[in-house]
Design an enzyme around this catalytic site. Structure first.
Site: not given
Length: 256
Positions: A137, A139, A167-169
Site C-alpha cells: 500500500a 500512502t 507500506i510505502k510512505t
C-alpha cells in the site's frame, strides 16, 4: 507469500532498495523517464527491486533482467484530474504471469475517494492471498493535507489493518519512529520530489535509523546528474549502515 517477500528484502540485512519508475502511469513521460531503455535500464543492476507498470515491464524491461519486480496495480487517473480517483488496473493472474514479487496500489486516507482506494487495497489483498502475492500500500496525500506524523500514522496503520504486507510512505522529520512503531508491517520510504543528493542521503539515513525497512526511490535517483553513483550511495546507507556523510563521500567518489 513468504517466498516473494524474501525476494524483496535482503535476507542478510532485512532491508531493500527499490527503484521506482512507475510515475508515467499518471504523469506521462516526466523528466528522466522519457527513455526508460536509455536512462533507467543501466540502473537495474544496482537496485534490489524494480517498481513499474506492466506496460513498461513488457515493452522496455529486458526479459533477461534478473531483478524482482513490484507491479503498479492502481491507475485510471492523471495529473489533469483528481489523483485519488483510482481503480485496480491489474489482474492478479497477470501479476502471477509476469512473475512479480508484489503488487502496489495507492491508498488516499482523508481524500475524496478514500473509500474506493481502501477497497482497491482490500481487493488486491484478497486476490493476492489466494496466490501468495504480497500487496504494498502506497500512502498518497491530497494537496491540501498536512504531511505529518499524525496523518501518516493513521494512513499506514489503516493500510496494514486492511491486510497490506508492506507500506510505502513518506519520511517526516518529527515523529517518524512513531509511525514505524505503530505499523505492524515493514515500511519503506518514498523519495518524493527531487532533493540535493546530500539531503536525500540524510533522509535515507534518518529513516533507516528510525526503523524503516528500506527505500523506494525514483526522482531522487534518475533525476540525479549521476544516478549510478546515487544508487550506490543509497545502497551503502540501507545495507551497510553508512552515515549520510560517508555515503555522500562515496557518491562524490563514484561520480568521477
Amino acid at each position: 507469500m513468504q517466498s516473494r517477500l524474501s525476494w524483496i528484502f535482503n535476507p542478510k540485512t532485512g532491508k531493500t532498495v527499490m527503484l521506482a519508475f512507475d510515475h508515467g502511469y499518471f504523469q506521462g513521460p516526466t523528466i528522466g523517464l522519457e527513455r526508460i531503455d536509455i536512462n533507467i535500464a543501466p540502473l537495474f543492476e544496482h537496485a534490489d527491486v524494480l517498481m513499474c507498470t506492466r506496460g513498461i515491464l513488457r515493452s522496455v524491461v529486458p526479459p533477461a533482467t534478473n531483478k524482482p519486480v513490484v507491479l503498479r496495480a492502481s491507475g485510471a487517473n492523471s495529473i489533469l484530474a483528481e489523483l485519488s480517483n483510482e481503480a485496480v488496473a491489474l489482474s492478479m493472474d497477470d501479476a502471477v504471469r509476469l512473475n512479480s514479487c508484489a503488487v502496489a496500489a495507492q491508498v488516499y486516507i482523508g481524500s475524496e475517494y478514500e473509500h474506493q482506494s481502501i477497497k482497491n487495497i482490500i481487493q488486491l489483498v484478497d486476490a493476492g492471498m489466494k496466490v501468495g502475492m504480497p500487496t504494498m500500500a502506497v500512502t498518497g496525500v491530497g494537496k491540501d493535507m498536512v504531511r505529518d506524523q499524525r496523518y501518516f500514522s493513521l494512513a499506514t496503520r489503516i493500510a496494514a489493518e486492511m491486510g497490506a504486507q508492506i507500506i510505502k510512505t513518506y519520511y517526516v522529520e518529527k515523529g517518524f519512529e512513531r509511525i514505524v512503531a505503530g505499523c505492524p508491517v515493514p515500511i519503506v520510504i518514498a523519495g518524493g520530489k527531487k532533493l540535493p543528493e546530500r539531503e536525500t542521503l540524510e533522509m535515507c539515513w534518518q529513516a533507516i535509523d528510525q526503523g524503516a525497512s528500506g527505500v523506494d526511490m525514483g526522482r531522487n535517483i534518475f533525476q540525479s546528474d549521476h544516478p549510478v553513483a546515487m544508487m550506490k550511495a543509497v545502497q551503502a546507507v540501507v545495507h551497510h549502515n553508512e552515515t549520510a556523510d560517508r555515503a555522500y563521500e562515496l557518491y562524490l567518489s563514484e561520480k568521477q
